[in-house]
Design a protein around this motif. Structure first.
Motif, PDB file in Angstrom:
ATOM      1  N   HIS A   1       0.837  -1.204   0.000  1.00 35.68           N
ATOM      2  CA  HIS A   1       0.000   0.000   0.000  1.00 35.68           C
ATOM      3  C   HIS A   1       0.869   1.249   0.000  1.00 35.68           C
TER       4      HIS A   1
ATOM      5  N   LEU B   1       4.168   8.874  -6.728  1.00 33.16           N
ATOM      6  CA  LEU B   1       3.831   9.631  -5.523  1.00 33.16           C
ATOM      7  C   LEU B   1       4.505  11.017  -5.452  1.00 33.16           C
TER       8      LEU B   1
ATOM      9  N   MET C   1      -1.436  22.818  -4.062  1.00 36.91           N
ATOM     10  CA  MET C   1      -1.229  22.068  -2.814  1.00 36.91           C
ATOM     11  C   MET C   1      -1.443  22.949  -1.592  1.00 36.91           C
TER      12      MET C   1
ATOM     13  N   VAL D   1      -2.965   6.644   7.195  1.00 43.30           N
ATOM     14  CA  VAL D   1      -2.758   5.902   5.941  1.00 43.30           C
ATOM     15  C   VAL D   1      -1.428   5.153   6.024  1.00 43.30           C
TER      16      VAL D   1
ATOM     17  N   PHE E   1       1.972   4.236   4.155  1.00 47.90           N
ATOM     18  CA  PHE E   1       2.903   4.450   3.047  1.00 47.90           C
ATOM     19  C   PHE E   1       4.032   3.455   3.273  1.00 47.90           C
TER      20      PHE E   1
ATOM     21  N   PHE F   1      -7.758  15.802  -9.663  1.00 50.00           N
ATOM     22  CA  PHE F   1      -8.555  15.378  -8.520  1.00 50.00           C
ATOM     23  C   PHE F   1      -9.585  14.339  -8.970  1.00 50.00           C
TER      24      PHE F   1
ATOM     25  N   LEU G   1      -8.508   8.597  -1.336  1.00 54.42           N
ATOM     26  CA  LEU G   1      -7.242   8.203  -0.703  1.00 54.42           C
ATOM     27  C   LEU G   1      -6.705   9.309   0.198  1.00 54.42           C
TER      28      LEU G   1
HETATM   29  C1  LIG Z   1      -1.473   5.826   0.286  1.00 54.24           C
HETATM   30  C2  LIG Z   1      -1.586   5.606  -1.158  1.00 54.24           C
HETATM   31  C3  LIG Z   1      -2.381   4.462  -1.597  1.00 54.24           C
HETATM   32  C4  LIG Z   1      -0.922   6.415  -2.003  1.00 54.24           C
HETATM   33  C5  LIG Z   1      -0.907   6.121  -3.475  1.00 54.24           C
HETATM   34  C6  LIG Z   1      -0.235   7.152  -4.318  1.00 54.24           C
HETATM   35  C7  LIG Z   1      -1.156   8.194  -4.941  1.00 54.24           C
HETATM   36  C8  LIG Z   1      -2.541   7.697  -5.122  1.00 54.24           C
HETATM   37  C9  LIG Z   1      -1.060   9.491  -4.129  1.00 54.24           C
HETATM   38  C10 LIG Z   1       0.348  10.044  -4.257  1.00 54.24           C
HETATM   39  C11 LIG Z   1       0.261  11.560  -4.293  1.00 54.24           C
HETATM   40  C12 LIG Z   1      -1.164  11.805  -3.862  1.00 54.24           C
HETATM   41  C13 LIG Z   1      -1.789  13.129  -4.052  1.00 54.24           C
HETATM   42  C14 LIG Z   1      -3.152  13.239  -4.113  1.00 54.24           C
HETATM   43  C15 LIG Z   1      -4.026  12.022  -4.140  1.00 54.24           C
HETATM   44  C16 LIG Z   1      -3.311  10.694  -3.908  1.00 54.24           C
HETATM   45  C17 LIG Z   1      -1.936  10.683  -4.519  1.00 54.24           C
HETATM   46  C18 LIG Z   1      -2.001  10.850  -6.033  1.00 54.24           C
HETATM   47  C19 LIG Z   1      -3.819  14.552  -4.280  1.00 54.24           C
HETATM   48  C20 LIG Z   1      -4.154  14.715  -5.745  1.00 54.24           C
HETATM   49  C21 LIG Z   1      -5.092  14.603  -3.439  1.00 54.24           C
HETATM   50  C22 LIG Z   1      -5.763  15.946  -3.540  1.00 54.24           C
HETATM   51  C23 LIG Z   1      -4.840  17.086  -3.323  1.00 54.24           C
HETATM   52  O1  LIG Z   1      -5.147  18.018  -2.650  1.00 54.24           O
HETATM   53  C24 LIG Z   1      -3.521  17.017  -3.975  1.00 54.24           C
HETATM   54  C25 LIG Z   1      -2.895  15.657  -3.761  1.00 54.24           C
HETATM   55  C26 LIG Z   1      -1.558  15.550  -4.452  1.00 54.24           C
HETATM   56  C27 LIG Z   1      -0.891  14.295  -4.062  1.00 54.24           C
END
Ligand SMILES: CC(C)=CCC[C@@H](C)[C@H]1CC[C@H]2C3=C(CC[C@]12C)[C@@]1(C)CCC(=O)C[C@@H]1CC3
Ligand code: NAI
Length: 345
Positions: free
Chosen positions: A173, A183, A196, A207, A209, A296, A303
């Motif tokens: 995960h 990421l 951000m 969560v 990581f 988004f 998540l």
């Molecule tokens: C814990 C987990 C399963 C992480 C997986 C990696 C990605 C899904 C994340 C890594 C960076 C994250 C991120 C956001 C959502 C989830 C990720 C893409 C946002 C788009 C969420 C909404 C925001 O405000 C900006 C975030 C940027 C980083």
């Protein structure tokens, strides 16, 4: 009568070995004395003694030479979640995994270790210390998750002691670490575009990581414990850092270490989720005339705004798993590996 060469138990193949996780896995296997062949649609690096086989895993004839004489196969290939391409996910994760199983059986492979995902049980609702016996998501949020569920079922159901073919699934995960294409790059890209600033929800959601070397360690333990009489046959295993952290603390720590400001303002989760759903629907409706990929997505918002952390007690008990790199050290090593993503670089 043709003699069948008995595969050496140190000879393995890594499908998806050019990817983020795949390459870390290949490097560790080589260090530990395994003879490795890599199968992927692309070649992203070279390593002395490593054989690369280029091809699509949906093509059995292309796969077979890579599996020749291997007793063990790791399957860690998948289209990237961000592609959100239903047809591609179904073709590669479902049909392709059937082909991988078929090719393993034909090539006389004895063990198959699948990289699944803890998200196979995630429906956008809180999961706190989730165990492996949680039901699969009945309403998966995206096609990636939907096809990862089918993929895991196919691999676990293929486990057959009579046929001398054993399978196990690792569910990591939130993998992070050097060379991760997802990421940190997504996070920095979002920060560079000035998006951000906001925390979705109250910011207290926990969560998992997982540092990539812990995920690799879990895979190798699973492979080495996969024997006909072992309890792990046909089962899934969570592999995490076993240190759940607030999603927004983790993001802020990485951002600040790279020179960006941490998000400060709060937005209600339900509002952002609703907007993401609307945007996604709009992108679907407009797809024939206009192609755009929202940052988004409903899955990303879910998540970012819910609890989703998992117990790895089963892995500790059956595999002797224990994370080898702490979250703190993992973050430090990750941040150091991205000098080009620092603010101003
Ligand atoms: C814990 C987990 C399963 C992480 C997986 C990696 C990605 C899904 C994340 C890594 C960076 C994250 C991120 C956001 C959502 C989830 C990720 C893409 C946002 C788009 C969420 C909404 C925001 O405000 C900006 C975030 C940027 C980083
Ligand atoms: N990165 C993460 O946070 C998590 C990843 N996973 C799983 O881990 C596995 C590895 O993921 P990453 O290394 O992050 O992804 P990645 O995108 O870096 O690597 C995937 C590799 O699969 C290859 N591939 C894709 N389609 C292929 C095809 N048709 N034939 C042959 N090769 C193909 C790609 O070329 C790539 O090298 C995937 O199965 C993913 O679902 C699970 C949980 C979390």
């Amino acid at each position: 009568m043709a003699t069948r060469v008995r595969p050496s138990n140190k000879r393995c193949a890594v499908i998806g070995g050019s990817g983020f996780l795949g390459r870390h896995l290949v490097e560790t296997l080589v260090d530990r004395g395994y003879s490795v062949s890599v199968f992927d649609i692309r070649q992203s690096y070279e390593l002395p003694g490593l054989t690369f086989h280029l091809g699509d895993l949906c093509d059995e004839q292309a796969l077979l030479p890579a599996l020749k004489n291997a007793s063990l196969v790791f399957h860690c290939a998948s289209p990237a979640p961000a592609s959100d391409d239903r047809e591609l996910f179904e073709r590669v994760n479902i049909q392709g995994t059937r082909t991988v199983i078929q090719a393993c059986l034909e090539a006389g492979v004895q063990k198959l270790v699948l990289t699944s995902s803890a998200s196979v049980v995630f429906e956008g609702k809180d999961i706190k210390n989730g165990q492996e016996d949680l039901p699969y998501a009945g309403k998966p949020i995206d096609y990636y998750t939907e096809t990862k569920i089918e993929q895991e079922k196919l691999v676990l159901q293929a486990c057959d002691r009579e046929k001398d073919f054993l399978t196990v699934a690792i569910r990591p995960h939130g993998i992070f670490g050097p060379r991760d294409p997802q990421l940190v790059p997504i996070l920095v890209d979002t920060a560079r575009r000035g998006k951000m600033k906001f925390i979705i929800g109250d910011g207290t959601n926990l969560v998992d990581f997982t540092f990539v070397e812990n995920v690799v360690h879990g895979h190798i333990l699973a492979a080495e414990n996969l024997r006909p009489n072992s309890p792990i046959c046909g089962k899934p295993y969570h592999i995490t850092n076993d240190e759940p952290v607030r999603f927004w603390d983790f993001m802020s720590e990485v951002l600040v270490a790279l020179g960006y400001a941490a998000p400060r303002f709060h937005l209600p989760y339900i509002l952002v989720y609703g907007l993401a759903l609307l945007l996604w629907l709009l992108s679907m409706i407009l797809r024939p005339v206009l192609s755009f990929k929202p940052t988004f997505t409903p899955m990303r918002v879910a998540l970012a705004g819910t609890h989703h952390y998992y117990s790895c007690d089963r892995a500790k008990q059956d595999l002797g798993y224990k994370p080898v790199v702490s979250l703190k050290e993992g973050i430090q090593r990750t941040v150091q590996s991205y000098p080009h993503l620092r603010k101003g670089a």
